[in-house]
Structure formats: structure tokens, C-alpha cells
Motif scaffolding. Structure first.
Motif, PDB file in Angstrom:
ATOM      1  N   GLY A 108       4.416   7.593   1.231  1.00  0.00           N
ATOM      2  CA  GLY A 108       4.343   6.203   1.647  1.00  0.00           C
ATOM      3  C   GLY A 108       5.496   5.766   2.523  1.00  0.00           C
ATOM      4  N   ASN A 109       6.538   6.586   2.620  1.00  0.00           N
ATOM      5  CA  ASN A 109       7.708   6.231   3.418  1.00  0.00           C
ATOM      6  C   ASN A 109       7.605   6.677   4.870  1.00  0.00           C
ATOM      7  OD1 ASN A 109       9.053   5.122   1.146  1.00  0.00           O
ATOM      8  ND2 ASN A 109       9.676   7.180   0.507  1.00  0.00           N
ATOM      9  N   TYR A 110       6.552   7.418   5.206  1.00  0.00           N
ATOM     10  CA  TYR A 110       6.416   7.929   6.571  1.00  0.00           C
ATOM     11  C   TYR A 110       5.606   6.974   7.438  1.00  0.00           C
ATOM     12  CZ  TYR A 110       8.224  12.324   4.763  1.00  0.00           C
ATOM     13  OH  TYR A 110       9.024  13.289   4.180  1.00  0.00           O
TER      14      TYR A 110
ATOM     15  N   LYS B 190      -3.943   9.416   1.215  1.00  0.00           N
ATOM     16  CA  LYS B 190      -4.344   8.013   1.123  1.00  0.00           C
ATOM     17  C   LYS B 190      -4.189   7.480  -0.302  1.00  0.00           C
ATOM     18  CE  LYS B 190      -5.218   6.143   5.026  1.00  0.00           C
ATOM     19  NZ  LYS B 190      -4.421   4.980   5.461  1.00  0.00           N
TER      20      LYS B 190
ATOM     21  N   CYS C 290       1.395  10.348   8.989  1.00  0.00           N
ATOM     22  CA  CYS C 290       1.146  11.625   8.328  1.00  0.00           C
ATOM     23  C   CYS C 290       0.091  12.373   9.132  1.00  0.00           C
ATOM     24  CB  CYS C 290       0.650  11.425   6.896  1.00  0.00           C
ATOM     25  SG  CYS C 290       1.848  10.632   5.801  1.00  0.00           S
TER      26      CYS C 290
ATOM     27  N   LEU D  72      -2.074   8.374  -2.410  1.00  0.00           N
ATOM     28  CA  LEU D  72      -0.650   8.256  -2.718  1.00  0.00           C
ATOM     29  C   LEU D  72       0.047   7.180  -1.883  1.00  0.00           C
ATOM     30  CD1 LEU D  72       0.141  12.074  -3.045  1.00  0.00           C
ATOM     31  CD2 LEU D  72       0.188  10.382  -4.896  1.00  0.00           C
ATOM     32  N   GLY D  73      -0.714   6.474  -1.059  1.00  0.00           N
ATOM     33  CA  GLY D  73      -0.136   5.342  -0.333  1.00  0.00           C
ATOM     34  C   GLY D  73       0.311   5.604   1.083  1.00  0.00           C
ATOM     35  N   ALA D  74      -0.153   6.694   1.684  1.00  0.00           N
ATOM     36  CA  ALA D  74       0.214   6.954   3.080  1.00  0.00           C
ATOM     37  C   ALA D  74      -0.338   5.839   3.964  1.00  0.00           C
ATOM     38  CB  ALA D  74      -0.339   8.309   3.524  1.00  0.00           C
ATOM     39  N   GLY D  75       0.466   5.384   4.900  1.00  0.00           N
ATOM     40  CA  GLY D  75       0.053   4.278   5.752  1.00  0.00           C
ATOM     41  C   GLY D  75      -0.960   4.678   6.801  1.00  0.00           C
TER      42      GLY D  75
END
Length: 215
Positions: free
Chosen positions: A64-66, A88, A69, A90-93
Motif C-alpha cells: 500500500g505504500n507504493y 489489490k 505496482c 492488500l491495499g495496493a493503489g
């Protein structure tokens, strides 16, 4: 500068790592194979050997910090699909995934990919257009309708000014630049003359460009 997570370091992934590096982005590179990870160490900020289909491993990367991805896995579509879905969850933007077939593109979009790149299809289109005519020197698609072509100046245009041609009014085309003797001039003025040996960068609807340049 963006913070990028790049998963999959085959040929496509390696080229992406090198391009991101050249553009000044920070890249975390991931692959299951140690030799592939070692090959990109000079081009990335950090790298890890790991299985991207393992949710615990992906979570440890803080996806989520990137800012971006990229799933560049090319040797296992199942792994690519699972990885995309997990990112997704796990919160990937923003997740960009690679496809090699149309069905893969559709499945990736349904399972979390925000966008899908299809290198073989996109390169095939570029190659077919670029080499379909001797006077096409370069080509960039902007969307389904508009493109930029670099083309040799037609004989009928030689010696004329941009104002005399009046391509914008007549056809809705814009001359973005003129290349002569290897130098690109983007300062296009109404009085700019098109000389022999020059090429022009033309922006407009593809159908119009193809018709006017007999492509």
C-alpha cells in the motif's frame, strides 16, 4: 519520482527496471529466482527473492505504500493472476499487469488490475504501422483515434510554409515539429518552411493522417 514495486524479472521485467532507473524512480524488484534478482541489482533501489503468490510475503513488502505496482510475470499466468488479486486485497493503489493473450487481459482486469499492458500486441501494431510505408519514420498512438506520425515531407509540400499548407484548418492536423539533419525543431511558426530532406511530426486523427499521406 515514484516509488514502484516491480514483480517479475524476466526479459520484460528487466527492461522495465532499467527504464524506471533511467527515469529516476525508486524500484523494489521481486522475483522467485535469485539469478534474476541479481541481474537487476544495479538498476533498482532494493530487491527481494520471494513468491508473490504468498500473501504473507506480499504483505511484508507494504504494498500500500507504493505509488505503482507492476506485475510483469510472463512465465506463469496463474501466478500473475493470483499476484494481481492479492495486491489489490492488500491495499495496493494502482496495479499494472502484463498479458500475452486477450483472455488474460480480460481476466486480469476482472481480478484487480487497473490497467493491462499487452507487449506483443502493442509492439505488433507499432511494427505493422511503422513499416507499412517507406515514408513513415516513427509512430506514437495516443488513443484509439489519435496518433503522432513522423513522416518524410511529401514532394508537394516542399518549399511551402506551414501557413500556406494550413493543415489545421483544412484537415484538423497539427505540425508539432520538423526534423532536419538529425535536429528536431519544435518552434513551429506560420512562416516555417518545409525543406527537402526534412521530416514532420504530425498530430491528428489516424484516419485523416493515413488518407492525406497515402498510408
Amino acid at each position: 519520482m515514484k516509488n514502484i514495486l516491480l514483480i517479475g524479472l524476466g526479459r520484460f521485467g528487466r527492461h522495465m527496471a532499467q527504464q524506471f532507473y533511467a527515469m529516476g524512480h525508486e524500484v523494489m524488484a521481486v522475483d522467485q529466482r535469485e539469478e534474476r534478482v541479481n541481474q537487476v541489482l544495479a538498476f533498482v533501489t532494493d530487491a527481494q527473492i520471494g513468491d508473490s503468490t504468498d500473501g504473507a510475503f506480499l504483505a511484508s513488502l507494504g504494498v500500500g505504500n507504493y505509488d505503482l505496482c507492476v506485475v510483469a510475470i510472463g512465465d506463469s499466468f496463474e501466478n500473475s493472476l493470483v499476484t494481481t488479486s492479492l495486491l489489490k486485497e492488500l491495499g495496493a493503489g494502482r496495479v499494472i499487469a502484463r498479458a500475452s493473450r486477450g483472455i488474460q487481459e480480460r481476466l486480469l482486469l476482472r481480478n484487480g488490475a487497473d490497467e493491462v499492458v499487452y507487449p506483443e500486441k502493442q509492439l505488433a501494431r507499432w511494427t505493422a504501422i511503422r513499416y507499412s510505408s517507406d515514408h513513415i519514420l516513427e509512430y506514437w498512438a495516443l488513443d484509439h483515434d489519435y496518433a503522432v506520425y513522423e513522416l518524410a515531407v511529401p514532394e508537394a509540400w516542399l518549399g511551402q510554409t506551414v501557413d500556406q499548407l494550413d493543415l489545421r484548418k483544412k484537415y484538423g492536423l497539427n505540425i508539432l515539429g520538423i526534423r532536419y539533419d538529425g535536429h528536431l525543431n519544435m518552434d513551429i511558426r506560420p512562416q516555417t518552411i518545409l525543406d527537402k530532406g526534412a521530416s514532420v511530426l504530425v498530430l491528428g486523427p489516424e484516419t485523416v493522417i493515413r488518407k492525406r499521406f497515402d498510408i
